[in-house]
Design a protein around this motif. Sequence first.
Motif, PDB file in Angstrom:
ATOM      1  N   LEU B 274       0.813  -1.265  -0.009  1.00  0.00           N
ATOM      2  CA  LEU B 274      -0.161  -0.126  -0.039  1.00  0.00           C
ATOM      3  C   LEU B 274       0.830   1.174   0.042  1.00  0.00           C
ATOM      4  CD1 LEU B 274      -2.911  -0.892   2.600  1.00  0.00           C
ATOM      5  CD2 LEU B 274      -2.858  -0.893  -0.062  1.00  0.00           C
ATOM      6  N   LEU B 275       1.881   1.129   0.958  1.00  0.00           N
ATOM      7  CA  LEU B 275       2.669   2.404   0.910  1.00  0.00           C
ATOM      8  C   LEU B 275       3.309   2.637  -0.428  1.00  0.00           C
ATOM      9  CD1 LEU B 275       5.004   2.007   4.256  1.00  0.00           C
ATOM     10  CD2 LEU B 275       3.733   3.868   3.362  1.00  0.00           C
ATOM     11  N   ILE B 276       3.846   1.586  -1.185  1.00  0.00           N
ATOM     12  CA  ILE B 276       4.782   2.100  -2.376  1.00  0.00           C
ATOM     13  C   ILE B 276       3.529   2.393  -3.488  1.00  0.00           C
ATOM     14  CG2 ILE B 276       5.879   0.783  -4.403  1.00  0.00           C
ATOM     15  CD1 ILE B 276       7.150  -0.930  -2.374  1.00  0.00           C
ATOM     16  N   LEU B 277       2.329   1.743  -3.491  1.00  0.00           N
ATOM     17  CA  LEU B 277       1.422   2.438  -4.463  1.00  0.00           C
ATOM     18  C   LEU B 277       1.126   3.604  -4.192  1.00  0.00           C
ATOM     19  CD1 LEU B 277      -1.289  -0.676  -4.728  1.00  0.00           C
ATOM     20  CD2 LEU B 277       0.218   0.427  -6.354  1.00  0.00           C
ATOM     21  N   ALA B 278       0.889   4.103  -2.857  1.00  0.00           N
ATOM     22  CA  ALA B 278       0.472   5.333  -2.508  1.00  0.00           C
ATOM     23  C   ALA B 278       1.611   6.247  -3.021  1.00  0.00           C
ATOM     24  CB  ALA B 278       0.315   5.488  -1.222  1.00  0.00           C
ATOM     25  N   LEU B 279       2.733   6.029  -2.702  1.00  0.00           N
ATOM     26  CA  LEU B 279       3.807   6.978  -2.965  1.00  0.00           C
ATOM     27  C   LEU B 279       4.052   7.055  -4.608  1.00  0.00           C
ATOM     28  CD1 LEU B 279       6.687   6.216  -0.661  1.00  0.00           C
ATOM     29  CD2 LEU B 279       5.754   8.546  -1.233  1.00  0.00           C
ATOM     30  N   THR B 280       3.713   5.966  -5.428  1.00  0.00           N
ATOM     31  CA  THR B 280       3.990   5.869  -6.854  1.00  0.00           C
ATOM     32  C   THR B 280       2.760   6.828  -7.094  1.00  0.00           C
ATOM     33  OG1 THR B 280       4.804   3.706  -6.818  1.00  0.00           O
ATOM     34  CG2 THR B 280       4.231   4.330  -8.811  1.00  0.00           C
ATOM     35  N   PHE B 281       1.537   6.924  -6.760  1.00  0.00           N
ATOM     36  CA  PHE B 281       0.446   7.663  -7.133  1.00  0.00           C
ATOM     37  C   PHE B 281       0.705   9.036  -6.856  1.00  0.00           C
ATOM     38  CE2 PHE B 281      -3.526   9.712  -5.959  1.00  0.00           C
ATOM     39  CZ  PHE B 281      -4.182   9.244  -7.234  1.00  0.00           C
TER      40      PHE B 281
END
Lengths: 381, 293
Positions: B274-281
């Motif tokens: 979730l963290l990586i997805l959020a940051l990539t977003f």
Amino acid sequence: MSYEGDYSPMLMPAFTRATGFQVEVQTLPWTAAHEKLLTAQAGDSLPDVFMLPDGWVGEFALIGALAPVIDAALLTGLFPGVSAATGPNGQPYAVPWSVAPQVQYYRRDLLERAGYAAPPEDWDSWRRMGQRLKARAPDNYAFLMLLNWWDTLFTFAGQTGARPLRERDTRGNFRDPHFRDALAFYVSLFRERLAPPALSTEVQDPVAAFAQGYFAVYPYGPTLTLDLHRRAAEIPPALWSTARMPGPQGPGRVSGIAASLCVSARSRRPAAAWSLVRHLTSSASELTYQRLIGTLPARAAAWDTPQLRQPALAAFAEQMRDPTREPMIVEWERIRIEVQLIAERVVRGQLGIDAALVAMDDRVDRLLAKRRALVEAGQLT
Amino acid sequence: MTRQERTAWGFVLPVLAIILFVFALPTLLALALSVTDYSIYALADWGALRFVGLGNFADLLTTPLFWRALGNTALFALLGVPMAIGTSLAAALLLHDASVRWKPLWRVLLFAPYVTSVVATAVVWRFLLNTRFGLLNRALDWVGVPPVDWLGDPHASIPAILLFVTWKIFGYNMIVFTAALSAVPHDLMEAARLDGASRWTRFRHVTLPAIGPTLLLAAVMSVAGFLQIFAEPYVMTLGGPAQSTTTVLYFMFDEGFKWWNLGQASAVAFILLLLILALTFVQARIGRRYEWL
């Protein structure tokens, strides 16, 4: 694992000659052995015969990886103080192979210069010896106790008679005054800068550092004798010797990593597997191994031979009669590592001793939560 | 479905199937595991397995080491991404200069660390960083700086590992940037120079917009890479000293593969995803604002 794994191919030709079975040997590094073996069990690919340190036998028996030792003859004639590691039901699951109590290796020349023929046997005098060594060579250290290894701390704890767990091994008991004594003594050696606050990853070559006199005393198991003999050019045998670890009032029980041989519960060739165990744990094989890599035989008969009457081994023989009894529970391996992590923070001044003991109990209680639930439900003893 | 569409599906299906089996399915299974208390007891006997709902997540939030691991990972990413990308860009700009000779040789030499084994280079770097006889401390001593206990001081351990990581990985992005730089329009550059733009202004207003999309790609990949940093602390410090280099992935590895608490470890994996997805977003949004996407 380690030297045992590296050198065991040399024990196989005799076995193959006697039985006709070919044996394929794989060796694992200690730092990855636990997870690799667990994964092997989950993936149903454990070898027929494998070595386990005693502390892991209970765990692997619980997950059904080990076959019980049925042949009682395998467990007779053991050195006094050595016994087979058992599973949760009290049944033996492993045949003792080698014993590795911790002793102290010391530099005879450095100690002599500080006025000692041998290290003192009680804690206070031992620390005083450390202070004298440090005073003579302020850039060097008296002791080497690697901060990410738990063995010395647990040796000290064993000598105070501390019982680390309570309530049928379902809760931590580190606030016990005995353990506090051990931790306080351990930490004081670092606080007085008698030991470097170093991890195993920092001291890349302890033998070279020992030879250079970076430290004078190194608590370790018997396999170090092999390294020291191999590198006799750097550190001649006359310069070092061994002695039992000091205790609060004199030597006592110490921890060590005794190795046993186990047979996989799902072995497709159990008869051949057991005969290999019988071959490897015979006193002849154990003596060969002692000569090759310095591990100490678990068979009493092996100790009657002249090979084991070297003076450097006397400390081990005495110490072997006095092993610690450690909880045979699944979580024990992890508990020791995590307790050592908290002790490391005390050494680095991030935590006080009493706060650390509370933290140890808290952490251990959490690690044991699942076990506690199972014990309370009567599914586990 | 037309014949063309059928052919297209025929080409795409194998890949989709592989993605389904090695990505989607394991992710779903991990999600399922993360709501159970799967531990070594469950490996012994499935009867010991219980459904715990969000228990693992709640448990993680009260585990101090998890927060420290998050903090350490954030520090790795915050310091590491600018360090790695900055070094890559600087090296690429240097190599791009017309006055540099033997360009292919330099490129190979600077790229070499990226393709060498982590474990072997870590051994060498541990010697370089040795407190007593490491070359780095020798060099510091030469300029009068007292020795630093690189891998033994909890405050120096992350910078020490970052030095190693930067050296190890900057070659990859350097090659990517080299390619991007060669696509910077020459006539624009010439025009800027004729108009009297300084070196910095030319870099800021001509080069940077041209390599913007590449920079974004490198940033996204680097952030994702640094958030998943594991091998370097594992071989350099084993997560120490005093757990100052224990990262989220290291924590997950310990819980899952060392101690077999796969329930807990799956929960960690999920939080990390979730963290990586959020940051990539967030990065994608920034990129879109500058019209890099």
